[in-house]
Structures are given as structure tokens and as C-alpha cells.
Design an enzyme around this catalytic site. Structure first.
Site, PDB file in Angstrom:
ATOM      1  N   ARG A  23      -2.397  -1.912   5.343  1.00 49.80           N
ATOM      2  CA  ARG A  23      -3.371  -2.976   5.108  1.00 49.80           C
ATOM      3  C   ARG A  23      -3.153  -4.121   6.083  1.00 49.80           C
ATOM      4  O   ARG A  23      -4.119  -4.690   6.607  1.00 49.80           O
ATOM      5  CB  ARG A  23      -3.277  -3.476   3.661  1.00 49.80           C
ATOM      6  CG  ARG A  23      -3.768  -2.471   2.632  1.00 49.80           C
ATOM      7  CD  ARG A  23      -3.757  -3.054   1.233  1.00 49.80           C
ATOM      8  NE  ARG A  23      -4.776  -4.078   1.066  1.00 49.80           N
ATOM      9  CZ  ARG A  23      -4.840  -4.901   0.018  1.00 49.80           C
ATOM     10  NH1 ARG A  23      -3.926  -4.826  -0.933  1.00 49.80           N
ATOM     11  NH2 ARG A  23      -5.795  -5.793  -0.058  1.00 49.80           N
ATOM     12  N   CYS A  70      -0.614 -12.314   0.154  1.00 53.07           N
ATOM     13  CA  CYS A  70      -0.830 -10.879  -0.031  1.00 53.07           C
ATOM     14  C   CYS A  70      -2.339 -10.671  -0.106  1.00 53.07           C
ATOM     15  O   CYS A  70      -3.086 -11.296   0.649  1.00 53.07           O
ATOM     16  CB  CYS A  70      -0.109 -10.372  -1.278  1.00 53.07           C
ATOM     17  SG  CYS A  70      -0.565 -11.239  -2.797  1.00 53.07           S
TER      18      CYS A  70
END
Length: 283
Positions: free
Chosen positions: A179, A237
Site C-alpha cells: 500500500r 496509516c
């Protein structure tokens, strides 16, 4: 206060006196926490729902979340949820989950941010407790609990917002490497990472058993990215939840890190904010 507690010490703490246990079992994609709690939990634990108590509702506009997918809860809402779970201002709190400490770290961070002085995460979580032969209690999360007296007063832990992340000497991205690199993005409309961010996946804080790695190992791993005591550090995050595990690990090595609560899901809600792709960088 040391931010983690080992299962042996939890057994001793429960035998010695009052400790408030919070079960925050939550995993993206399930299973749901309440049925898991009802089927078995540490005796005396109270269930805390991450979506209802540890985050405000996400606002979505054209598929984007301008405050992130898990905005910080309103202090009054969070304080009320903690009192309903029996949290007292002067009694130690231990938090556990079954998601490698991610949800527990979010609760730990929120309690510390809102002024509770004594909060620890159970190292290894629910699995460590059951493996130790600890007792198991059944019953639903709606069973009556004596109210606590905790009042939420935010400001106890540092926070950084979108307009400040670029000013930090070190910015860490706690998501998985794929990611971070922009190879995949299952949750947010844009792939990649914030320019200048370095990747330290939250799972790298843990060993194969799901417990925190020794402090010396953590210190060396973070130092490889320029993270040492005295350096300003921010962590993000996808939505501000799993980054809390990096923040907790950094506490173990003597680094007080700022959380970017909105994280990537807030960052990409503004199309003018840049996103970059590429593999994990090291200093």
C-alpha cells in the site's frame, strides 16, 4: 508508565487489586467483536466498540473522507463511553484485542491523549491470555457495569495535522509495503504515500507470536529510518488506527511520536495534495 503489560504481570495485577480491563476486539472484515466477547473474554473485562467509542462517524463526499475513515471521537462521546465501561481516573487500565494489538493501541492512545495516566496494552492480546491458561468468562457486552468517573481532557499525546506533516524531520507510514508503494489500495481512492514518508509497517513491531519485539531490536529497526530519541516523528496509516501501534512501539524506545489522525484517507480527500509511489525507502 510502561505502555505494555505481559500476561504474567496481568495475572498478578488482577490478583492484587482493581484493574479495569477493556476488550476492544475488532478486525476489518470481521468477525464482529460483540459475539466474540460474548463467547469468551477475560473475567471482568468490559467490551468497547471501536467504531462507536474510539472513532467518530466518517463523513463521505464523492467517495472521499475529508476527516478520514476513523476520525477522532468527540471528547465528550469518548469520555462517556469510557465511564460506561467502568474506567476511573485513578485506576489502571489494561486493553486487549485479537488483532495484533492494533485496536488496543488505538484505545491506549485515546486514553493517554485524553489524560488517563495509567494505560497498558496486553502484549499478545487475547491469544496470550488463553495460552497462559487464564480464566474465560462468557456473557454479552450489554451486561450492567458500574460507571467510572473518567473525564476526557484531550492534549496528553501529540497530534499532527495534514498541513504540518511536511515540516516533520521524520514521517512514518505504518501501512503494509504494497500500500505504501502504491501497488494496491483496497480502501482509499488514491494509491501511494505522502511525499517524504518512510515505511515502517505496524506488523514489523511484532514477532511471529504477535508480541512486541525486544526493545533493542525495535530501537535498531527505527534507527535505520533516522528515528532516535530527540527527533520529531509523525506517524500515519490508512485511517489513524494501526498507526497507533507504531506510536506505542516508539514509546518503548523513548520516542514520543505525533499521530496524524486523519491519515491517508484524509490526505487523499483533497485532490490538490500530492501522492507518490515507489518502494520502501531507508535513510
Amino acid at each position: 508508565m510502561h505502555p505494555i503489560i505481559h500476561v504474567e504481570d496481568l495475572h498478578a495485577a488482577r490478583g492484587a487489586g482493581a484493574v479495569t480491563l477493556l476488550d476492544v476486539r475488532y478486525r476489518m472484515g470481521g468477525p464482529d467483536g460483540p459475539p466474540e466477547f460474548a463467547a469468551g473474554h477475560i473475567p471482568g473485562a468490559r467490551y468497547v466498540d471501536l467504531d462507536a467509542a474510539l472513532a467518530a462517524p466518517a463523513v463521505r463526499i464523492d467517495g472521499r473522507t475529508p476527516r478520514g475513515r476513523h476520525p477522532l471521537p468527540d471528547p465528550e462521546v469518548f469520555g462517556a463511553a469510557m465511564r460506561a465501561a467502568g474506567v476511573h481516573a485513578d485506576a489502571p487500565v489494561v486493553v486487549y484485542d485479537d488483532w495484533s494489538g492494533h485496536a488496543a493501541a488505538r484505545c491506549w492512545w485515546l486514553l493517554r491523549h485524553h489524560g488517563h495516566p495509567d494505560v497498558r496494552v496486553l502484549d499478545g492480546g487475547w491469544a496470550a491470555w488463553t495460552a497462559s491458561g487464564g480464566g474465560v468468562e462468557t456473557g454479552g457486552p450489554d451486561d450492567p457495569v458500574a460507571s467510572g468517573d473518567f473525564v476526557a481532557r484531550p492534549g496528553g499525546m501529540p497530534v499532527v495535522e495534514a498541513d504540518g506533516v511536511g515540516d516533520l524531520p521524520v514521517l512514518l507510514d505504518a501501512r503494509a509495503p504494497a500500500r505504501y508503494a502504491g501497488l494496491t489500495e483496497p480502501l482509499d481512492p488514491v494509491a501511494g504515500h505522502i511525499p517524504g514518508a518512510l515505511n515502517f509497517p505496524s506488523t514489523d513491531n511484532l514477532d511471529e507470536a504477535g508480541r512486541f519485539r525486544p526493545v533493542a531490536q525495535l530501537r535498531a529497526a527505527y534507527a535505520d529510518l533516522g528515528v532516535v530519541p530527540g527527533v520529531e516523528v509523525g506517524v500515519y496509516c490508512g485511517s489513524g488506527v494501526t498507526a497507533a501501534l507504531d506510536v506505542l512501539a516508539l514509546e518503548l524506545i523513548g520516542v514520543r511520536a505525533a499521530l496524524y489522525p486523519g491519515s491517508w484517507s484524509e490526505w487523499v480527500a483533497d485532490p490538490d495534495r500530492p501522492a507518490v509511489t515507489g518502494p520502501r525507502r531507508r535513510t
